[in-house]
Design a protein around this motif. Structure first.
Motif, mmCIF file in Angstrom:
data_model
loop_
_atom_site.group_PDB
_atom_site.id
_atom_site.type_symbol
_atom_site.label_atom_id
_atom_site.label_comp_id
_atom_site.label_asym_id
_atom_site.label_seq_id
_atom_site.Cartn_x
_atom_site.Cartn_y
_atom_site.Cartn_z
ATOM 1 N N ARG A 90 0.647 -1.080 0.168
ATOM 2 C CA ARG A 90 0.389 -0.103 0.100
ATOM 3 C C ARG A 90 0.339 1.942 0.417
ATOM 4 O O ARG A 90 0.884 2.140 -0.655
ATOM 5 C CB ARG A 90 -0.044 -0.088 0.951
ATOM 6 N N TYR A 91 2.321 1.016 0.469
ATOM 7 C CA TYR A 91 2.636 2.287 0.537
ATOM 8 C C TYR A 91 4.083 2.420 0.225
ATOM 9 O O TYR A 91 4.766 3.416 0.311
ATOM 10 C CB TYR A 91 3.250 2.936 2.197
ATOM 11 N N GLY A 92 4.258 1.073 -1.449
ATOM 12 C CA GLY A 92 5.396 1.750 -1.640
ATOM 13 C C GLY A 92 6.870 0.611 -1.466
ATOM 14 O O GLY A 92 6.673 0.986 -2.080
ATOM 15 N N PHE A 93 6.504 -0.253 -0.342
ATOM 16 C CA PHE A 93 7.316 -1.058 -0.154
ATOM 17 C C PHE A 93 7.605 -2.384 -0.789
ATOM 18 O O PHE A 93 8.417 -3.234 -0.349
ATOM 19 C CB PHE A 93 7.484 -1.319 1.224
ATOM 20 N N ALA A 222 5.850 5.762 8.152
ATOM 21 C CA ALA A 222 7.403 5.515 8.105
ATOM 22 C C ALA A 222 7.551 6.359 6.425
ATOM 23 O O ALA A 222 8.596 6.790 6.331
ATOM 24 C CB ALA A 222 7.557 4.504 7.833
ATOM 25 N N ARG A 223 6.533 5.942 5.740
ATOM 26 C CA ARG A 223 7.242 6.767 4.481
ATOM 27 C C ARG A 223 7.006 7.995 3.981
ATOM 28 O O ARG A 223 7.812 8.548 3.254
ATOM 29 C CB ARG A 223 5.745 6.147 3.082
ATOM 30 N N ALA A 224 6.293 8.894 4.900
ATOM 31 C CA ALA A 224 6.303 10.453 4.848
ATOM 32 C C ALA A 224 8.156 11.280 5.067
ATOM 33 O O ALA A 224 8.315 11.885 4.927
ATOM 34 C CB ALA A 224 5.467 10.859 6.590
ATOM 35 N N LEU A 225 8.352 9.912 6.908
ATOM 36 C CA LEU A 225 9.931 10.197 6.756
ATOM 37 C C LEU A 225 10.326 10.200 5.938
ATOM 38 O O LEU A 225 11.795 10.631 5.803
ATOM 39 C CB LEU A 225 9.971 9.299 8.146
ATOM 40 N N LEU A 226 10.258 9.247 5.204
ATOM 41 C CA LEU A 226 11.204 8.496 4.390
ATOM 42 C C LEU A 226 11.420 9.506 3.238
ATOM 43 O O LEU A 226 12.421 9.704 2.143
ATOM 44 C CB LEU A 226 11.310 7.255 4.217
ATOM 45 N N GLY A 227 9.717 9.610 2.614
ATOM 46 C CA GLY A 227 10.043 10.906 1.632
ATOM 47 C C GLY A 227 9.771 9.686 0.275
ATOM 48 O O GLY A 227 9.517 9.027 0.441
#
Length: 227
Positions: A90-93, A222-227
């Motif tokens: 969902r969050y691209g990992f 986590a996604r927001a922190l990593l950009g």
């Protein structure tokens, strides 16, 4: 001691440091669950899995008896894995929302998944001694995954295991250690951000202690922190 993640993985697979766990994993592999009667179980310690250049590190508790101990991949083949890989996709990992086995084509991008203990423990409860014996592998992964910026600890045992493997348990006074609570976030010396989550076990998800919105919020952050 370990120069590559592949060397760590081989050492994990060959490990027999905890006789109780070795016996249990092999016993489960022989007996099998009726739903998986036609499958050949892995029945050994389970190594970490993912992108060697990962900036996100996921740390869980241990393989499930009929999950990772069956499939040979961490968080694979059980409900906890279903929750994890759906969120990672969902969050691209991850390139797919599920993980069914080592040959399913799953690829993790910017993410590495591992655990505090590498053998399936009876009743999902490794002993303190077993966790201590297994920590060398998490320590090696922490040292080799040099780009990690965010760590998601899934459950209290994973939280403590990572803090010990990364050296913070000894270097930080008890009052300064990051707290464990769902959604708790701490920026640690050196720049790594630790995010805590309840483990996506059936005990937590079936009772509503951990809901999908709560779970997704961890990976959104986590996604927001990593950009």
């Amino acid at each position: 001691m370990f120069g590559t993640l592949q060397q760590v993985a081989r050492a994990v697979i060959d490990c027999e440091r905890c006789p109780r766990l070795v016996r249990y994993c092999r016993q489960v592999a022989r007996q099998r669950r009726r739903a998986f009667r036609d499958q050949v179980y892995w029945g050994r310690p389970v190594p970490g899995f993912g992108d060697k250049e990962a900036r996100l590190l996921i740390v869980g508790l241990a393989p499930a008896a009929h999950g990772g101990n069956r499939t040979g991949r961490v968080f694979t083949g059980d409900s906890s894995g279903n929750w994890l890989y759906e969120a990672l996709h969902r969050y691209g990992f991850s390139n797919r929302p599920d993980s069914t086995g080592r040959d399913d084509g799953l690829i993790l991008t910017d993410c590495y998944v591992t655990a505090a203990a590498r053998c399936a423990p009876p009743a999902n409860r490794p002993t303190r001694r077993e966790l201590d014996a297994c920590r060398r592998y998490l320590q090696a992964e922490v040292a080799l995954l040099r780009r990690v910026e965010v760590v998601a600890a899934l459950g209290r045992i994973a939280w403590e295991g990572w803090l010990k493997a990364a050296g913070f348990w000894e270097t930080l006074p008890a009052r300064q250690r990051p707290p464990f609570a769902h959604g708790a976030e701490t920026l640690l010396p050196g720049g790594t951000t630790l995010i805590c989550s309840y483990h996506p076990s059936r005990q937590n998800t079936n009772t509503g202690r951990l809901t999908r919105p709560m779970w997704h919020a961890i990976f959104l952050r986590a996604r927001a922190l990593l950009g």
